[in-house]
Design a protein around this motif. Structure first.
Motif, PDB file in Angstrom:
ATOM      1  N   GLY A  87       4.830  12.704   9.113  1.00 37.37           N
ATOM      2  CA  GLY A  87       4.907  12.771   7.660  1.00 37.37           C
ATOM      3  C   GLY A  87       3.576  13.217   7.078  1.00 37.37           C
ATOM      4  O   GLY A  87       2.693  13.717   7.771  1.00 37.37           O
ATOM      5  N   ASP A  88       3.436  13.031   5.786  1.00 35.95           N
ATOM      6  CA  ASP A  88       2.187  13.402   5.115  1.00 35.95           C
ATOM      7  C   ASP A  88       1.217  12.237   5.178  1.00 35.95           C
ATOM      8  O   ASP A  88       1.469  11.170   4.597  1.00 35.95           O
ATOM      9  N   VAL A  89       0.112  12.440   5.858  1.00 38.00           N
ATOM     10  CA  VAL A  89      -0.878  11.368   5.994  1.00 38.00           C
ATOM     11  C   VAL A  89      -1.825  11.336   4.802  1.00 38.00           C
ATOM     12  O   VAL A  89      -2.595  10.388   4.651  1.00 38.00           O
ATOM     13  N   ALA A  90      -1.798  12.388   4.000  1.00 37.55           N
ATOM     14  CA  ALA A  90      -2.644  12.441   2.805  1.00 37.55           C
ATOM     15  C   ALA A  90      -1.921  13.222   1.730  1.00 37.55           C
ATOM     16  O   ALA A  90      -1.159  14.144   2.021  1.00 37.55           O
ATOM     17  N   SER A  91      -2.147  12.842   0.468  1.00 41.34           N
ATOM     18  CA  SER A  91      -1.506  13.531  -0.645  1.00 41.34           C
ATOM     19  C   SER A  91      -2.438  13.500  -1.851  1.00 41.34           C
ATOM     20  O   SER A  91      -2.911  12.433  -2.249  1.00 41.34           O
ATOM     21  N   PHE A  92      -2.722  14.685  -2.393  1.00 43.09           N
ATOM     22  CA  PHE A  92      -3.578  14.761  -3.581  1.00 43.09           C
ATOM     23  C   PHE A  92      -3.319  16.092  -4.267  1.00 43.09           C
ATOM     24  O   PHE A  92      -3.342  17.150  -3.619  1.00 43.09           O
ATOM     25  N   ARG A  93      -3.091  16.049  -5.562  1.00 43.21           N
ATOM     26  CA  ARG A  93      -2.894  17.262  -6.354  1.00 43.21           C
ATOM     27  C   ARG A  93      -4.194  17.599  -7.070  1.00 43.21           C
ATOM     28  O   ARG A  93      -4.812  16.738  -7.699  1.00 43.21           O
ATOM     29  N   TRP A  94      -4.626  18.853  -6.954  1.00 42.44           N
ATOM     30  CA  TRP A  94      -5.888  19.282  -7.547  1.00 42.44           C
ATOM     31  C   TRP A  94      -5.971  18.898  -9.019  1.00 42.44           C
ATOM     32  O   TRP A  94      -4.981  18.963  -9.757  1.00 42.44           O
ATOM     33  N   ARG A  95      -7.178  18.547  -9.425  1.00 38.42           N
ATOM     34  CA  ARG A  95      -7.477  18.302 -10.840  1.00 38.42           C
ATOM     35  C   ARG A  95      -8.948  18.656 -11.070  1.00 38.42           C
ATOM     36  O   ARG A  95      -9.750  18.639 -10.125  1.00 38.42           O
ATOM     37  N   PRO A  96      -9.314  18.997 -12.283  1.00 40.93           N
ATOM     38  CA  PRO A  96     -10.733  19.253 -12.560  1.00 40.93           C
ATOM     39  C   PRO A  96     -11.563  18.004 -12.294  1.00 40.93           C
ATOM     40  O   PRO A  96     -11.078  16.875 -12.475  1.00 40.93           O
ATOM     41  N   ASP A  97     -12.788  18.181 -11.889  1.00 37.78           N
ATOM     42  CA  ASP A  97     -13.673  17.059 -11.600  1.00 37.78           C
ATOM     43  C   ASP A  97     -15.043  17.347 -12.196  1.00 37.78           C
ATOM     44  O   ASP A  97     -15.972  17.758 -11.498  1.00 37.78           O
ATOM     45  N   PRO A  98     -15.183  17.178 -13.510  1.00 36.71           N
ATOM     46  CA  PRO A  98     -16.463  17.494 -14.153  1.00 36.71           C
ATOM     47  C   PRO A  98     -17.609  16.619 -13.684  1.00 36.71           C
ATOM     48  O   PRO A  98     -18.772  16.977 -13.874  1.00 36.71           O
ATOM     49  N   GLY A 119      -9.488  20.327  -2.451  1.00 38.73           N
ATOM     50  CA  GLY A 119     -10.611  21.239  -2.348  1.00 38.73           C
ATOM     51  C   GLY A 119     -10.345  22.617  -2.901  1.00 38.73           C
ATOM     52  O   GLY A 119     -11.186  23.505  -2.766  1.00 38.73           O
ATOM     53  N   ALA A 120      -9.183  22.809  -3.514  1.00 35.92           N
ATOM     54  CA  ALA A 120      -8.736  24.141  -3.914  1.00 35.92           C
ATOM     55  C   ALA A 120      -9.216  24.490  -5.322  1.00 35.92           C
ATOM     56  O   ALA A 120      -9.980  23.770  -5.961  1.00 35.92           O
ATOM     57  N   TYR A 121      -8.714  25.621  -5.812  1.00 30.54           N
ATOM     58  CA  TYR A 121      -9.026  26.100  -7.155  1.00 30.54           C
ATOM     59  C   TYR A 121      -7.995  25.656  -8.184  1.00 30.54           C
ATOM     60  O   TYR A 121      -8.256  25.688  -9.386  1.00 30.54           O
ATOM     61  N   SER A 122      -6.807  25.265  -7.699  1.00 27.82           N
ATOM     62  CA  SER A 122      -5.709  24.883  -8.589  1.00 27.82           C
ATOM     63  C   SER A 122      -4.641  24.205  -7.744  1.00 27.82           C
ATOM     64  O   SER A 122      -4.714  24.217  -6.508  1.00 27.82           O
ATOM     65  N   PRO A 123      -3.633  23.599  -8.357  1.00 29.52           N
ATOM     66  CA  PRO A 123      -2.577  22.954  -7.584  1.00 29.52           C
ATOM     67  C   PRO A 123      -1.673  23.973  -6.900  1.00 29.52           C
ATOM     68  O   PRO A 123      -1.648  25.150  -7.250  1.00 29.52           O
ATOM     69  N   GLY A 124      -0.895  23.485  -5.959  1.00 30.84           N
ATOM     70  CA  GLY A 124       0.109  24.308  -5.293  1.00 30.84           C
ATOM     71  C   GLY A 124       0.198  24.056  -3.811  1.00 30.84           C
ATOM     72  O   GLY A 124       1.282  23.827  -3.263  1.00 30.84           O
ATOM     73  N   GLN A 125      -0.941  24.062  -3.123  1.00 31.58           N
ATOM     74  CA  GLN A 125      -0.919  23.898  -1.672  1.00 31.58           C
ATOM     75  C   GLN A 125      -0.425  22.537  -1.227  1.00 31.58           C
ATOM     76  O   GLN A 125       0.064  22.382  -0.101  1.00 31.58           O
ATOM     77  N   GLU A 126      -0.539  21.552  -2.103  1.00 33.12           N
ATOM     78  CA  GLU A 126      -0.080  20.211  -1.717  1.00 33.12           C
ATOM     79  C   GLU A 126       1.429  20.155  -1.529  1.00 33.12           C
ATOM     80  O   GLU A 126       1.954  19.213  -0.917  1.00 33.12           O
ATOM     81  N   ARG A 127       2.138  21.180  -1.988  1.00 41.77           N
ATOM     82  CA  ARG A 127       3.597  21.218  -1.844  1.00 41.77           C
ATOM     83  C   ARG A 127       4.048  21.888  -0.549  1.00 41.77           C
ATOM     84  O   ARG A 127       5.227  21.885  -0.220  1.00 41.77           O
ATOM     85  N   ALA A 128       3.122  22.463   0.193  1.00 39.51           N
ATOM     86  CA  ALA A 128       3.506  23.255   1.364  1.00 39.51           C
ATOM     87  C   ALA A 128       4.113  22.441   2.504  1.00 39.51           C
ATOM     88  O   ALA A 128       5.141  22.854   3.067  1.00 39.51           O
TER      89      ALA A 128
END
Length: 304
Positions: free
Chosen positions: A57-68, A24-33
């Motif tokens: 553990g991590d129950v969800a994992s997704f790295r931001w990407r554009p979604d036109p 849901g973010a503007y760019s990648p990064g938070q998924e590494r926190a």
């Protein structure tokens, strides 16, 4: 209604739930926190305070990407999927009279925390510690869903039905269940929604002028609920004082020690059940080990 909890924090199991998503973010990064919190000693810091933890553990994992394909609600399906998984784990933990620490991830993760608490039949009060109000709807936003989280909690007209309907109740919260703390960046549509819904606000200016009084007001408000949830978006912090947030605004935010004080006052409430930490971007820390060691100490002091 949910049963009464033990008042002794150390006697209650703390479930750690990682939501490694920047969908849901503007760019990648938070998924590494979430991994960074663990890598730099979160479990050890909690254990040193005598707090028993179970890390899912991590129950969800997704790295931001554009979604036109969805320019006004990018990566909607990934946001929804992460929130569903978080909600399931939170509901199980709260139903078992355990506490939860949700490590985000972007701000939409809070939707899963609230939906899970609702599924556990908890009467929720949410203290939303954030520089932003997150009350935009997709049609007044710019495609990033993490700027719309509270709007979906309150089911503001114009929200995406699949997010506003995450939990067993819709809306997931009514305005009387929400308190903003430290908020400053409010768009005109958000200001209208706050006014029209009479949402309680402790502004950034009020918090900075007297942090002890502001924290006391927040705790007094929260104590009326059976289940107190805290949303802690680290962009409420002054980026120059403690650079860790996804948003790099040079704003006069809270110092880390002030935020730590507020968290400790709120988690001391008998009704506290869950803390969700969002918008941490490890890449923005000049010294990652030092920054996360400090953050982990703050969390351990509040939750231990």
């Amino acid at each position: 209604m949910i049963r009464k909890w033990s008042f002794d924090l150390a006697a209650r199991l703390l479930d750690i739930i990682g939501a490694a998503t920047s969908a849901g973010a503007y760019s990648p990064g938070q998924e590494r926190a979430p991994a960074a919190f663990r890598r730099h000693g979160l479990a050890e810091a909690l254990a040193s305070r005598g707090r028993a933890v179970r890390d899912h553990g991590d129950v969800a994992s997704f790295r931001w990407r554009p979604d036109p394909s969805r320019p006004q609600a990018m990566n909607l399906e990934a946001v929804r999927g992460a929130c569903d998984l978080v909600a399931s784990h939170v509901a199980t933990a709260i139903s078992a009279q355990e506490d939860v620490l949700v490590l985000g991830g972007d701000c939409t993760v809070e939707l899963g925390t609230v939906a899970g608490a609702n599924a556990a039949s908890a009467r929720i009060g949410l203290v939303y510690i954030d520089f932003d109000a997150d009350l935009n709807t997709p049609d007044t936003s710019d495609g990033a869903l993490d700027w719309t989280g509270v709007a979906h909690l309150l089911n503001i007209p114009g929200c995406e039905p699949s997010l506003a309907g995450l939990g067993p109740t819709r809306p997931m919260l009514v305005p009387q269940q929400l308190l903003y703390f430290g908020v400053e960046n409010i768009t005109p549509p958000e200001a209208a929604a706050i006014r029209d819904n009479a949402v309680k606000v402790i502004s950034r200016e009020e918090a900075l002028s007297d942090i002890e009084a502001a924290a006391a007001r927040a705790a007094e408000w929260a104590a009326r609920f059976d289940c107190v949830l805290i949303h802690f978006d680290v962009d409420v912090l002054s980026f120059i004082d403690f650079p860790i947030a996804e948003n790099v605004r040079r704003c006069d935010g809270l110092k880390l020690e002030q935020a730590a004080f507020v968290l400790k006052q709120l988690t001391a409430l008998q009704q506290w059940r869950g803390l969700t930490v969002t918008e941490v971007n490890p890449a923005h820390a000049p010294d990652e080990p030092t920054a996360f060691a400090r953050l982990n100490e703050v969390l351990a002091d509040a939750l231990g």
